[in-house]
Write an enzyme that holds these catalytic residues in place. Structure first.
Site, mmCIF file in Angstrom:
data_model
loop_
_atom_site.group_PDB
_atom_site.id
_atom_site.type_symbol
_atom_site.label_atom_id
_atom_site.label_comp_id
_atom_site.label_asym_id
_atom_site.label_seq_id
_atom_site.Cartn_x
_atom_site.Cartn_y
_atom_site.Cartn_z
ATOM 1 N N GLY A 1 1.327 -1.350 0.324
ATOM 2 C CA GLY A 1 0.073 -0.524 0.497
ATOM 3 C C GLY A 1 1.045 1.658 -0.109
ATOM 4 C CB CYS A 2 -0.137 4.813 1.405
ATOM 5 S SG CYS A 2 1.184 5.963 1.836
#
Length: 155
Positions: free
Chosen positions: A8-9
């Protein structure tokens, strides 16, 4: 030793790993795509094929690759294809980029174990691939939470 994960981020992923005892350093960047030296803006188009990743340098005498994998599995949703929370796109995919045959074997065994244990209610979609060229992200992405006084991603 080096480990590279996409979960993810990369801001949040870096924050999780940098606090672990035995982790020497972290940096965020891009891996797994087709464009040399991509920018964040290019990666966000979903046309370069890169994942947002954190590259971790660690001391295997203080923390094992297995322990890093356990943190990886527990820090994101590996059953969500190209999405973590509200972040959508192939750059947010769940990915383990191995650096040698031992990491490859360990990553596959760990993924299989999680599937057999039923740790997750849905099938794990994490990709396991050989590490390719790592492109360090722009400086403003490095240690983002620390630089900006943020505790976590707001999802």
């Amino acid at each position: 030793m080096k480990a590279t994960f996409g979960a993810g981020c990369f801001w949040g992923v870096e924050a999780v790993f940098k606090e672990l005892e035995g982790v020497i350093s972290t940096q965020v960047g891009y891996m797994g795509g087709t464009l040399a030296h991509p920018t964040y803006e290019q990666v966000c188009t979903n046309e370069t094929g890169h994942a947002e990743v954190v590259e971790i340098k660690y001391n295997p005498l203080r923390i094992s690759y297995e322990d890093l994998l356990e943190v990886f599995w527990n820090s994101h949703n590996p059953t969500s294809l190209n999405r973590q929370g509200e972040d959508r796109g192939s750059q947010y995919r769940s990915a383990i980029f191995f650096h040698d045959a031992e990491q490859e074997k360990t990553a596959h065994a760990s993924k299989e174990k999680k599937g057999v244990e039923g740790t997750f209610k849905k099938p794990i979609v994490t990709e396991i691939s050989r590490a390719s060229e790592f492109y360090r992200a722009e400086e403003y992405h490095q240690n983002y939470f620390e630089k900006n006084g943020v505790a976590a991603c707001s999802i």
